[in-house]
Design a protein around this motif. Structure first.
Motif, PDB file in Angstrom:
ATOM      1  N   LEU A   1       0.827  -1.207   0.000  1.00 37.20           N
ATOM      2  CA  LEU A   1       0.000   0.000   0.000  1.00 37.20           C
ATOM      3  C   LEU A   1       0.862   1.259   0.000  1.00 37.20           C
ATOM      4  O   LEU A   1       0.555   2.239  -0.681  1.00 37.20           O
ATOM      5  N   ALA A   2       1.961   1.216   0.773  1.00 33.24           N
ATOM      6  CA  ALA A   2       2.837   2.390   0.817  1.00 33.24           C
ATOM      7  C   ALA A   2       3.460   2.624  -0.547  1.00 33.24           C
ATOM      8  O   ALA A   2       3.546   3.772  -1.016  1.00 33.24           O
TER       9      ALA A   2
ATOM     10  N   SER B   1      -4.895   3.486  -3.415  1.00 35.63           N
ATOM     11  CA  SER B   1      -4.192   3.297  -2.144  1.00 35.63           C
ATOM     12  C   SER B   1      -4.563   4.394  -1.166  1.00 35.63           C
ATOM     13  O   SER B   1      -4.823   4.122   0.011  1.00 35.63           O
ATOM     14  N   VAL B   2      -4.593   5.648  -1.647  1.00 37.87           N
ATOM     15  CA  VAL B   2      -4.905   6.760  -0.746  1.00 37.87           C
ATOM     16  C   VAL B   2      -6.309   6.593  -0.179  1.00 37.87           C
ATOM     17  O   VAL B   2      -6.523   6.722   1.042  1.00 37.87           O
ATOM     18  N   VAL B   3      -7.259   6.266  -1.052  1.00 38.66           N
ATOM     19  CA  VAL B   3      -8.644   6.129  -0.580  1.00 38.66           C
ATOM     20  C   VAL B   3      -8.732   5.021   0.456  1.00 38.66           C
ATOM     21  O   VAL B   3      -9.315   5.195   1.539  1.00 38.66           O
ATOM     22  N   PHE B   4      -8.099   3.887   0.181  1.00 43.12           N
ATOM     23  CA  PHE B   4      -8.160   2.777   1.142  1.00 43.12           C
ATOM     24  C   PHE B   4      -7.542   3.181   2.472  1.00 43.12           C
ATOM     25  O   PHE B   4      -8.160   3.036   3.530  1.00 43.12           O
TER      26      PHE B   4
ATOM     27  N   GLU C   1      -6.823   6.141   3.835  1.00 40.89           N
ATOM     28  CA  GLU C   1      -7.466   7.206   4.597  1.00 40.89           C
ATOM     29  C   GLU C   1      -8.824   6.782   5.146  1.00 40.89           C
ATOM     30  O   GLU C   1      -9.210   7.171   6.243  1.00 40.89           O
ATOM     31  N   THR C   2      -9.556   5.974   4.354  1.00 43.36           N
ATOM     32  CA  THR C   2     -10.850   5.520   4.860  1.00 43.36           C
ATOM     33  C   THR C   2     -10.673   4.635   6.079  1.00 43.36           C
ATOM     34  O   THR C   2     -11.335   4.825   7.104  1.00 43.36           O
ATOM     35  N   VAL C   3      -9.772   3.672   5.975  1.00 42.43           N
ATOM     36  CA  VAL C   3      -9.604   2.743   7.093  1.00 42.43           C
ATOM     37  C   VAL C   3      -9.067   3.473   8.317  1.00 42.43           C
ATOM     38  O   VAL C   3      -9.492   3.216   9.441  1.00 42.43           O
ATOM     39  N   ARG C   4      -8.148   4.413   8.098  1.00 45.88           N
ATOM     40  CA  ARG C   4      -7.588   5.133   9.247  1.00 45.88           C
ATOM     41  C   ARG C   4      -8.604   6.095   9.862  1.00 45.88           C
ATOM     42  O   ARG C   4      -8.471   6.479  11.022  1.00 45.88           O
ATOM     43  N   GLY C   5      -9.595   6.469   9.075  1.00 44.41           N
ATOM     44  CA  GLY C   5     -10.572   7.424   9.586  1.00 44.41           C
ATOM     45  C   GLY C   5     -11.663   6.805  10.441  1.00 44.41           C
ATOM     46  O   GLY C   5     -12.330   7.505  11.174  1.00 44.41           O
ATOM     47  N   VAL C   6     -11.862   5.491  10.328  1.00 48.27           N
ATOM     48  CA  VAL C   6     -12.937   4.879  11.113  1.00 48.27           C
ATOM     49  C   VAL C   6     -12.333   4.040  12.226  1.00 48.27           C
ATOM     50  O   VAL C   6     -11.217   3.559  12.108  1.00 48.27           O
ATOM     51  N   PRO C   7     -13.065   3.868  13.333  1.00 46.13           N
ATOM     52  CA  PRO C   7     -12.536   3.083  14.445  1.00 46.13           C
ATOM     53  C   PRO C   7     -12.471   1.594  14.086  1.00 46.13           C
ATOM     54  O   PRO C   7     -13.238   1.124  13.245  1.00 46.13           O
ATOM     55  N   LEU C   8     -11.555   0.884  14.758  1.00 43.22           N
ATOM     56  CA  LEU C   8     -11.423  -0.550  14.502  1.00 43.22           C
ATOM     57  C   LEU C   8     -12.727  -1.282  14.787  1.00 43.22           C
ATOM     58  O   LEU C   8     -13.088  -2.234  14.091  1.00 43.22           O
ATOM     59  N   VAL C   9     -13.447  -0.806  15.826  1.00 40.94           N
ATOM     60  CA  VAL C   9     -14.707  -1.463  16.145  1.00 40.94           C
ATOM     61  C   VAL C   9     -15.636  -1.449  14.930  1.00 40.94           C
ATOM     62  O   VAL C   9     -16.266  -2.455  14.602  1.00 40.94           O
ATOM     63  N   ALA C  10     -15.660  -0.301  14.222  1.00 43.21           N
ATOM     64  CA  ALA C  10     -16.530  -0.205  13.050  1.00 43.21           C
ATOM     65  C   ALA C  10     -16.021  -1.102  11.925  1.00 43.21           C
ATOM     66  O   ALA C  10     -16.813  -1.695  11.191  1.00 43.21           O
TER      67      ALA C  10
ATOM     68  N   ALA D   1      -3.376  -0.620   6.890  1.00 42.69           N
ATOM     69  CA  ALA D   1      -3.469   0.800   6.564  1.00 42.69           C
ATOM     70  C   ALA D   1      -2.528   1.615   7.448  1.00 42.69           C
ATOM     71  O   ALA D   1      -1.858   2.541   6.979  1.00 42.69           O
ATOM     72  N   TYR D   2      -2.458   1.266   8.743  1.00 48.45           N
ATOM     73  CA  TYR D   2      -1.554   1.983   9.639  1.00 48.45           C
ATOM     74  C   TYR D   2      -0.109   1.686   9.277  1.00 48.45           C
ATOM     75  O   TYR D   2       0.756   2.571   9.287  1.00 48.45           O
ATOM     76  N   MET D   3       0.157   0.396   8.949  1.00 44.13           N
ATOM     77  CA  MET D   3       1.510   0.005   8.582  1.00 44.13           C
ATOM     78  C   MET D   3       1.956   0.778   7.342  1.00 44.13           C
ATOM     79  O   MET D   3       3.104   1.210   7.238  1.00 44.13           O
ATOM     80  N   ALA D   4       1.021   0.958   6.394  1.00 47.61           N
ATOM     81  CA  ALA D   4       1.364   1.656   5.153  1.00 47.61           C
ATOM     82  C   ALA D   4       1.872   3.061   5.447  1.00 47.61           C
ATOM     83  O   ALA D   4       2.848   3.514   4.846  1.00 47.61           O
TER      84      ALA D   4
END
Lengths: 418, 386
Positions: free
Chosen positions: B197-198, B212-215, B217-226, B261-264
């Protein structure tokens, strides 16, 4: 160039596969095709699945009667209200715990972070131990610890702990005296289709509008004083006690207005009955556990950020302000902290966002934030896609909004170069 | 004229004198670090009193007043609550932990099959320890075994159904074992996914970059619970009718996507720190894209971001606790389940005891990881810092 003219290059024989432009184009086309294929397949499956389970799509369900109760709410809500209203209550609860958590975490985090740089060995060690303990324990565990381990074993209502100011602590939470205002500070909103309907009558009914005006006036005057003082200092070098003047203005004017309006408020104390406490304000144990756990957890990260930020300011800066004859307090305020903030703000923003996202953990103890209300809505209506879309939209907009505000603050703080 | 030479030249060095007593020893250290000013002295005294008071409370609760043996809740109840302990007693109820220890470790995994989990854990340790110890050779073989072979061995060993091992469905898995399985899978899948992804985010191909950017940023923007919620409610919806997914597998997919996503973003930070000259150097040597990235850029970039990678791993390890929200029983889930769903041990002290126990386990893992990352950082610090 000469070789090209001689026709020694033979582009016709070169495979297209070795042309970087063609390769990148081909790769992207394949990616898009695969992606579109996957999405089409998933959408097709979803439609089929929805058809089989007889779920209609669309957001019409939001107007239906919710039918469940929410104990902790900032706006009026009953089980007869709509799902939309329930979700708004959830969003407000998320924002409530996030805002309180951010304030508390920032205070603890800054204290501990500065404590880690203290010349007092004992304070340094205590702060290190705090950071190492809290950042290595999952926040959900801490939430459950507070909720089930500490707050759930508090005494029942009739044996409540009595605290000063007639407040009580028991298994139902924290009971405090409440201020009851005669009237309202803000007009009431309701939605008439897409247009907001603003009703000013509750504000005008009492005399609270006087206080409203006093607050606005005080802010305007303080802003004016700050501007004038800055201009005067730039022109003449004379300083003006801006901080104290604004403080007096912002506190004094509303207090004056309060008495001018005839003190339109009464204190309501919680009354202890056998089975319940009535009146007063109640901080629910769910909110309290979530707030304490999230802010202690996030504070440990903020402390590290603050420490790194202050250490990131070169020692020469400290020596330079001493050489200029500034006292440590003034130097810290005018030289070190503005530079440290530049390093601190970007990671601090992401910690604030993490805290907001972690507020979803409230679902584990039944704090009715957006995720928990959304989950209940999903269970009652089966509208999985719509609920997920709502989650995404709300959390992404909170994230973006916080980033925007912090980026603005960061740009204001950033080094102004040329 | 007679010269009077009054100057005197010393011919041997003066002996070094001992530092004044006010500058050395415990007394000086205390003066400098604890009692340098009156305010500091007051702070020291207050802090010391607070430490002693809180320390006594904690030690008292954990050890001196704690109950160490018993068979059910009556062992940990005061006289008012129906037990034998004096009124006002407060202390840890350790027999609760010891009686439920197997459940906390393995969940409802059948007792006679638990050797498989232990064997798996042993294999894990045997492969992990040499991998983490720099002195031991055969790193490449070791890494292949740990990352490529071990997952299959563990899969067949834990799940069974082949080679005469009884099949144990994942519904029965639980406890620390599930925590470790989720973290291992998350760690092993998120690193390669995150690198891809990076690279995608820094790619010159606009569509790949956009995706890659959309994936990310979307994943980083929502909580893991969601994300977990989506994985557990939406995945079955996307699949063809009749196709069911294991609940644990759904959680694994959610955790892996989230962590990647965080790793990226961590890897991207490393990529940005590599000077352009390195890319150009690789190009001028005639290396292709993957050779350039794999041989020149990534080794340097990953080395730079080891602390970030380990921090992401620690975050992932802590986040595995969230699977209890989609009713999987990891370590925290089993502890919570035993506290609220088991009347044999329902006492006011049970919850505190159980969570302190779970917190200790999580703390040891996370603290160990962060210490190892600091050690690796110092070891790999071959930079040219002055």
């Amino acid at each position: 160039m000469a070789t090209q003219d001689l026709g020694l290059r033979q582009p016709a024989k070169e495979s297209l596969l070795y042309d970087p432009k063609f390769r990148s184009l081909a790769f992207q086309v394949v990616t898009v095709l695969v992606l579109v294929g996957c999405i089409w397949w998933m959408v097709d499956n979803t439609i089929e699945n929805l058809r089989r389970s007889n779920i209609s799509t669309g957001f019409a369900f939001l107007r239906g009667r919710a039918g469940f109760d929410i104990s902790d709410r900032l706006i009026e809500y009953t089980s007869d209200s709509t799902f939309l209203r329930a979700l708004v209550v959830g969003i407000l609860n998320t924002l409530k715990v996030a805002a309180a958590g951010i304030v508390l975490a920032t205070i603890i985090g800054f204290l501990v972070g500065i404590g880690r740089l203290s010349n007092n060995w004992l304070i340094r060690k205590i702060c290190t131990v705090y950071v190492e303990i809290f950042r290595n324990i999952p926040p959900l565990l801490v939430i459950l610890f507070w909720y089930q381990g500490v707050l759930a074993v508090l005494p029942q209502v009739r044996d409540s702990y009595s605290l000063p100011f007639n407040s009580f602590l028991n298994v139902r939470g924290f009971f405090l005296p409440a201020v009851i205002w005669d009237g309202a500070f803000l007009p009431s909103f309701s939605w008439n289709g897409f247009l907001p309907n603003i009703d000013w009558s509750p504000v005008m009914a009492g005399r609270l509008w006087l206080i409203d005006i006093a607050i606005l006036l005080a802010i305007a005057m303080a802003w004016f004083v700050v501007r004038r003082a800055r201009q005067r200092q730039a022109a003449t070098g004379q300083q003006f006690p801006v901080f104290w003047t604004s403080l007096v203005l912002i506190i004094g004017l509303p207090v004056l207005a309060f008495f001018a309006a005839g003190a339109p408020a009464t204190l309501e104390f919680p009354q202890k009955g056998t089975f319940n406490l009535t009146g007063g304000a109640n901080i629910k144990p769910e909110f309290l556990s979530l707030l304490l756990a999230l802010s202690f957890y996030t504070a440990s990260f903020i402390a590290e950020i603050v420490r790194a930020g202050i250490q990131g300011v070169p020692k020469g800066q400290t020596e330079a302000y001493s050489a200029l004859g500034l006292r440590p307090g003034t130097g810290l305020r005018l030289v070190v902290i503005p530079q440290a903030l530049r390093i601190i703000i970007p990671p601090l923003t992401s910690q604030y966002l993490n805290l907001t996202k972690n507020s979803t953990l409230g679902v584990a103890i039944g704090y009715p934030e957006l995720y928990s209300v959304g989950g209940t809505t999903l269970n009652q209506t089966g509208q999985a896609i719509e609920v997920v879309v709502i989650f995404m939209v709300v959390y992404l907009s909170i994230s973006l909004l916080t980033s925007l505000v912090m980026n603005w603050f960061n740009a204001k703080m950033a080094l102004k170069e040329r | 004229m007679q010269e009077h030479d009054l100057s005197w030249v010393r011919t041997e060095m003066a002996l070094a004198q001992a530092a004044p007593p006010s500058q050395v020893g415990a007394g000086a250290w205390m003066r400098n670090n604890l009692f340098s000013t009156p305010v500091n002295s007051a702070i020291t005294l207050i802090a010391a009193l607070a430490i002693v008071w809180f320390g006594m409370q904690i030690l008292n609760w954990m050890f001196f007043s704690a109950i160490w043996s018993g068979s059910d809740r009556t062992a940990c109840l005061t006289t008012e609550q129906g037990g034998q302990l004096p009124a006002g007693w407060s202390g840890a109820c350790w027999p609760f932990v010891s009686s439920r220890f197997g459940y906390f470790m393995f969940g409802r995994y059948p007792v006679e099959e638990r050797w498989r989990v232990l064997l798996c854990g042993l294999l894990f340790l045997v492969l992990l320890v040499p991998l983490l110890t720099p002195r031991i050779p055969f790193k490449r073989l070791n890494a292949i075994l740990f990352f490529a072979v071990f997952p299959f061995v563990a899969f067949f060993l834990l799940l069974g159904g082949y080679f005469g091992l009884p099949y144990i469905e994942t519904q029965l898995w639980g406890g620390l074992m599930v925590t470790l399985v989720i973290s291992y899978v998350g760690i092993v899948t998120s690193l390669p996914l995150g690198i891809l992804l990076a690279l995608g985010r820094r790619s010159k191909m606009p569509i790949v970059k956009l995706l890659s950017v959309v994936f990310i940023e979307t994943v980083r923007g929502v909580p893991l619970v969601a994300v977990l919620f989506m994985a557990s409610f939406m995945l079955p919806l996307f699949m063809p009718p009749g196709m069911t997914f294991d609940k644990l597998l759904r959680a694994l997919i959610g955790v892996a996507l989230f962590a990647s996503a965080y790793m990226a973003e961590v890897v991207r930070g490393g990529l940005q720190a590599i000077p352009k000259g390195q890319y150009e150097g690789a190009d001028s040597l005639g290396l292709g894209y993957w050779q350039k990235m794999g041989l020149i850029v990534m080794p340097q970039a990953l080395k730079l971001v080891i602390p970030g990678i380990v921090n992401t791993f620690i975050g992932l390890f802590k986040d595995t606790t969230l699977v209890l929200i989609i009713s999987l029983f990891d370590l925290l889930g089993t502890v919570k389940q035993s506290i609220s769903g088991d009347p044999t041990w329902a006492t006011p002290q049970t919850a505190k005891t159980g969570y302190v126990f779970a917190a200790a386990i999580f703390w040891v893992f996370c603290f160990g990881m962060s210490r190892y990352s600091q050690y690796m950082e110092r070891r790999l610090d071959t930079g040219h810092r002055k």
